[in-house]
Write a protein that holds these residues in place. Structure first.
Motif, mmCIF file in Angstrom:
data_model
loop_
_atom_site.group_PDB
_atom_site.id
_atom_site.type_symbol
_atom_site.label_atom_id
_atom_site.label_comp_id
_atom_site.label_asym_id
_atom_site.label_seq_id
_atom_site.Cartn_x
_atom_site.Cartn_y
_atom_site.Cartn_z
ATOM 1 N N GLN A 294 -3.703 -0.869 3.604
ATOM 2 C CA GLN A 294 -3.811 -1.251 5.016
ATOM 3 C C GLN A 294 -2.564 -2.021 5.472
ATOM 4 N N ASP A 295 -2.128 -2.952 4.622
ATOM 5 C CA ASP A 295 -0.931 -3.737 4.960
ATOM 6 C C ASP A 295 0.287 -2.828 5.095
ATOM 7 N N VAL A 296 0.407 -1.910 4.141
ATOM 8 C CA VAL A 296 1.590 -1.034 4.167
ATOM 9 C C VAL A 296 1.504 -0.093 5.375
ATOM 10 N N GLY A 297 0.310 0.430 5.640
ATOM 11 C CA GLY A 297 0.117 1.280 6.820
ATOM 12 C C GLY A 297 0.555 0.543 8.074
ATOM 13 N N HIS A 298 0.200 -0.732 8.136
ATOM 14 C CA HIS A 298 0.549 -1.557 9.291
ATOM 15 C C HIS A 298 2.068 -1.746 9.406
ATOM 16 N N MET A 299 2.731 -1.801 8.234
ATOM 17 C CA MET A 299 4.191 -1.990 8.229
ATOM 18 C C MET A 299 4.935 -0.802 8.841
ATOM 19 N N LEU A 300 4.230 0.346 8.889
ATOM 20 C CA LEU A 300 4.901 1.560 9.380
ATOM 21 C C LEU A 300 4.974 1.620 10.902
ATOM 22 N N ARG A 301 4.458 0.591 11.563
ATOM 23 C CA ARG A 301 4.317 0.632 13.023
ATOM 24 C C ARG A 301 5.632 0.842 13.763
ATOM 25 N N GLU A 302 6.727 0.463 13.136
ATOM 26 C CA GLU A 302 7.987 0.617 13.868
ATOM 27 C C GLU A 302 8.662 1.937 13.534
ATOM 28 N N GLY A 303 7.857 2.933 13.260
ATOM 29 C CA GLY A 303 8.415 4.232 12.920
ATOM 30 C C GLY A 303 7.944 5.312 13.870
ATOM 31 N N ASP A 304 8.643 6.444 13.808
ATOM 32 C CA ASP A 304 8.221 7.608 14.583
ATOM 33 C C ASP A 304 7.274 8.441 13.725
ATOM 34 N N MET A 305 7.647 8.584 12.446
ATOM 35 C CA MET A 305 6.737 9.296 11.543
ATOM 36 C C MET A 305 6.975 8.867 10.107
ATOM 37 N N VAL A 306 5.955 9.122 9.286
ATOM 38 C CA VAL A 306 6.061 8.846 7.860
ATOM 39 C C VAL A 306 5.987 10.185 7.127
ATOM 40 N N VAL A 307 6.883 10.363 6.172
ATOM 41 C CA VAL A 307 6.988 11.637 5.464
ATOM 42 C C VAL A 307 6.556 11.414 4.024
ATOM 43 N N SER A 308 5.700 12.304 3.536
ATOM 44 C CA SER A 308 5.226 12.091 2.175
ATOM 45 C C SER A 308 4.814 13.392 1.506
ATOM 46 N N LEU A 309 4.709 13.318 0.182
ATOM 47 C CA LEU A 309 4.219 14.458 -0.605
ATOM 48 C C LEU A 309 2.786 14.165 -1.016
ATOM 49 N N VAL A 310 1.906 15.133 -0.808
ATOM 50 C CA VAL A 310 0.495 14.906 -1.152
ATOM 51 C C VAL A 310 0.005 16.065 -2.017
ATOM 52 N N ASP A 311 -0.763 15.694 -3.041
ATOM 53 C CA ASP A 311 -1.387 16.709 -3.875
ATOM 54 C C ASP A 311 -2.774 16.974 -3.303
ATOM 55 N N LYS A 312 -2.927 18.133 -2.617
ATOM 56 C CA LYS A 312 -4.200 18.355 -1.906
ATOM 57 C C LYS A 312 -5.368 18.599 -2.847
ATOM 58 N N LYS A 313 -5.084 18.964 -4.068
ATOM 59 C CA LYS A 313 -6.180 19.187 -5.028
ATOM 60 C C LYS A 313 -6.433 17.917 -5.846
ATOM 61 N N GLY A 314 -5.536 16.945 -5.706
ATOM 62 C CA GLY A 314 -5.620 15.753 -6.540
ATOM 63 C C GLY A 314 -6.572 14.707 -5.983
ATOM 64 N N PRO A 315 -6.752 13.626 -6.730
ATOM 65 C CA PRO A 315 -7.643 12.550 -6.266
ATOM 66 C C PRO A 315 -6.949 11.719 -5.188
ATOM 67 N N LYS A 316 -7.718 10.794 -4.594
ATOM 68 C CA LYS A 316 -7.133 9.857 -3.631
ATOM 69 C C LYS A 316 -6.058 9.050 -4.339
ATOM 70 N N THR A 317 -4.994 8.787 -3.653
ATOM 71 C CA THR A 317 -3.939 7.961 -4.244
ATOM 72 C C THR A 317 -3.576 6.859 -3.259
ATOM 73 N N ALA A 318 -2.744 5.963 -3.739
ATOM 74 C CA ALA A 318 -2.287 4.891 -2.836
ATOM 75 C C ALA A 318 -1.560 5.502 -1.644
#
Lengths: 284, 261
Positions: free
Chosen positions: B220-244
């Motif tokens: 939640q804290d890190v999500g909040h830190m992203l507020r000054e951005g236009d977008m966040v780019v990431s790699l996600v494993d759609k078959k994998g478990p929840k991750t940080a």
């Protein structure tokens, strides 16, 4: 805008006056200060009362914010209170573009505040309280009781670090321009972002709520103001409020048509007012 | 870049259209608006052949004029925007079919930020996500900031992420910041992730060197830190478990550009 500010001799009232002075600087609102002395019995002496001195100080604080610039209020050199009725004394500035007056009430808190609300018809009632004493005034839930009784918007101010967001929870109430201006003022005052929260049921928002969110988004985009949009399901709305109340200002529309009012009954609003560290704005 | 954007006459679509059109002024792209009119049992005719086809065409025409009207009222300056394509059927199935035609580089859809995990994880489990490999842009809010955050942890393949991003957004003139969640991304003994390599990786794909920040705290804290951005780019494993990383994307108020592992 017409603001009624309820004050006493405690430090939170001083904090409130500074915040209101900043709003007044932007809005040129009419201001009424309503002061309550510590002892409100027959021994009250207007000439030696500390609340009178405090109130005069606060009137001068409001003026001091103009610091040489044109001030819409006028204060005479000698500020004198005259009896208004058996429980109150009044000072009213005669000149000035905007009204600045002060009333000292020696009667019951609730009666005194409700009488002034009837008389002044404020668009906003502001009252401060100390979050460390659960927002009580001399052991009573005065801010919470007042917030539930009056028909105008109420801002309960607690001294806390600057909020990052004004979290505005939308329901199907009519959103008035005045309530938006209030939110804008708070946003400017604290340099806080505005977050528009739509309440959903089973992850679906009512068409009217979604339309209002969109209208507000367009309103702010046109003014080049960034707003955050968020959807909160009814089922987790309490947890949401508890979370945002830790650091942000919550703005709730609680008009008669409001389903927020059903979602957050009075005792829940009291709980929010009494137990959260942040300021709360109830919009009507 | 060929973008498929899913539109409905709603707030989420309004935001996603405005967002992608804002990018279209900075990055060359062609945008295909797409709408699926669902087959609701109550309104769907009992019939086959010509009767059914005629009914579907009528629904398509009505929906097309609604979505065209929606686009006209939403935006007046959007480069590369094509005429809306409307089909009748199940939303996810039809989007998958359209994406599988293979002409799109990016799928964009509006998803309002929500308090709670469900909508994002439901989306990850959806037929749509499970059946396509095209990157997805989840548009949550329109911001005025010009920062792009790359969110990684010590298990992320930074080069894959950067190369994927550069394929789409190499020309987006925004400031880049690499956020490494929890320490350990740039440990000396982790050869793949030495901090000195970061600049080389970004530069080798034609991107400016990013600022590099190690972050920690709750998602939640890190999500909040992203507020000054236009977008966040990431790699996600759609078959994998929840991750940080996925938890941070849930809490991020800004749009997420997701590439699939």
């Amino acid at each position: 805008m017409n603001i009624l500010v309820v004050i006493d001799n405690y430090p939170y009232s001083s904090y409130v006056i500074h915040e209101i002075s900043k709003i007044a600087l932007n809005t040129w609102c009419d201001i009424t200060l309503l002061g309550f002395p510590e002892k409100r019995d027959e021994s009250f002496d207007i000439r030696n009362s500390s609340i009178v001195k405090t109130t005069i100080d606060y009137l001068q604080t409001i003026i001091s914010y103009y610091d040489g610039n044109f001030c819409p209020y006028n204060l005479p050199e000698k500020i004198e209170f005259s009896p208004k009725d058996k429980n109150s004394f009044i000072f009213q500035s005669k000149k000035g573009r905007k009204k600045l007056k002060a009333v000292i009430c020696t009667g019951d808190y609730m009666d005194g505040i409700l009488n002034q609300v009837r008389e002044v018809k404020p668009s906003l009632l502001v009252i401060g309280c100390d979050k460390n004493t659960n927002c009580k005034w001399r052991g009573k839930d005065i801010p919470a009781l007042i917030a539930n009784k009056v028909s105008c918007s109420v801002l309960i101010v607690k001294e806390n670090k600057t909020p990052e967001e004004i979290v505005c929870c939308l329901d199907n109430s009519h959103i008035t321009q005045e309530s938006l201006e209030l939110i804008n003022q708070l946003s400017t005052l604290y340099r806080a972002d505005i977050k528009i929260v739509g309440i959903a049921e089973n992850n679906t928002m009512k068409v009217k709520v979604e339309k209002t969110m969109k209208d507000l988004l367009m309103y702010y985009l046109k003014q080049d103001i960034s707003v955050w949009l968020e959807v909160v399901d009814k089922s987790v709305f309490s947890s949401f409020l508890n979370q945002v109340a830790q650091k942000d200002i919550i703005a709730l529309w609680v008009g008669q048509q409001s389903f927020l009012k059903k979602l957050i009954p009075n005792d829940r609003i009291n709980n929010l007012i009494n137990n959260t560290p942040s300021s709360i704005l109830l919009l009507r | 870049m060929n973008v498929l954007i899913y539109l409905d006459d709603n707030l989420a679509s309004s935001i996603s259209l405005r967002y992608i059109c804002k990018h279209s002024l900075l990055v060359p792209m062609s945008i295909q608006p797409f709408h699926v009119e669902t087959k609701e049992q109550d309104h769907y005719p009992v019939g086959v052949g010509w009767v059914r086809k005629t009914w579907e065409r009528t629904i398509q025409d009505t929906s097309r004029s609604i979505i065209e009207g929606f686009i006209k009222t939403e935006i007046n300056n959007c480069r590369g925007l094509s005429a809306v394509k409307v089909v009748v059927g199940n939303v996810e199935t039809e989007i998958v079919k359209e994406i599988k035609r293979g002409i799109y580089d990016l799928f964009a859809i509006g998803m309002l930020a929500s308090f709670g995990f469900h909508s994002f994880y439901d989306f990850l489990k959806s037929e749509l996500v499970q059946n396509v490999m095209v990157p997805v842009l989840l548009v949550k809010n329109i911001t005025q900031y010009k920062n792009v955050y790359f969110l990684i942890d010590k298990y992320s393949d930074l080069e894959l992420l950067v190369s994927n991003y550069a394929n789409l957004y190499k020309h987006l003139p925004y400031k880049l910041t690499l956020l490494c969640y929890k320490y350990g991304c740039f440990e000396q003994n982790n050869n793949d992730f030495q901090i000195n390599n970061v600049k080389d990786i970004f530069n080798s794909y034609g991107l400016d060197s990013p600022d590099v920040v190690e972050v920690e705290g709750t998602s939640q804290d890190v999500g909040h830190m992203l507020r000054e951005g236009d977008m966040v780019v990431s790699l996600v494993d759609k078959k994998g478990p929840k991750t940080a990383i996925t938890d941070i994307l849930v809490h991020s108020p800004i749009s997420s550009l997701i590439f699939w592992k």
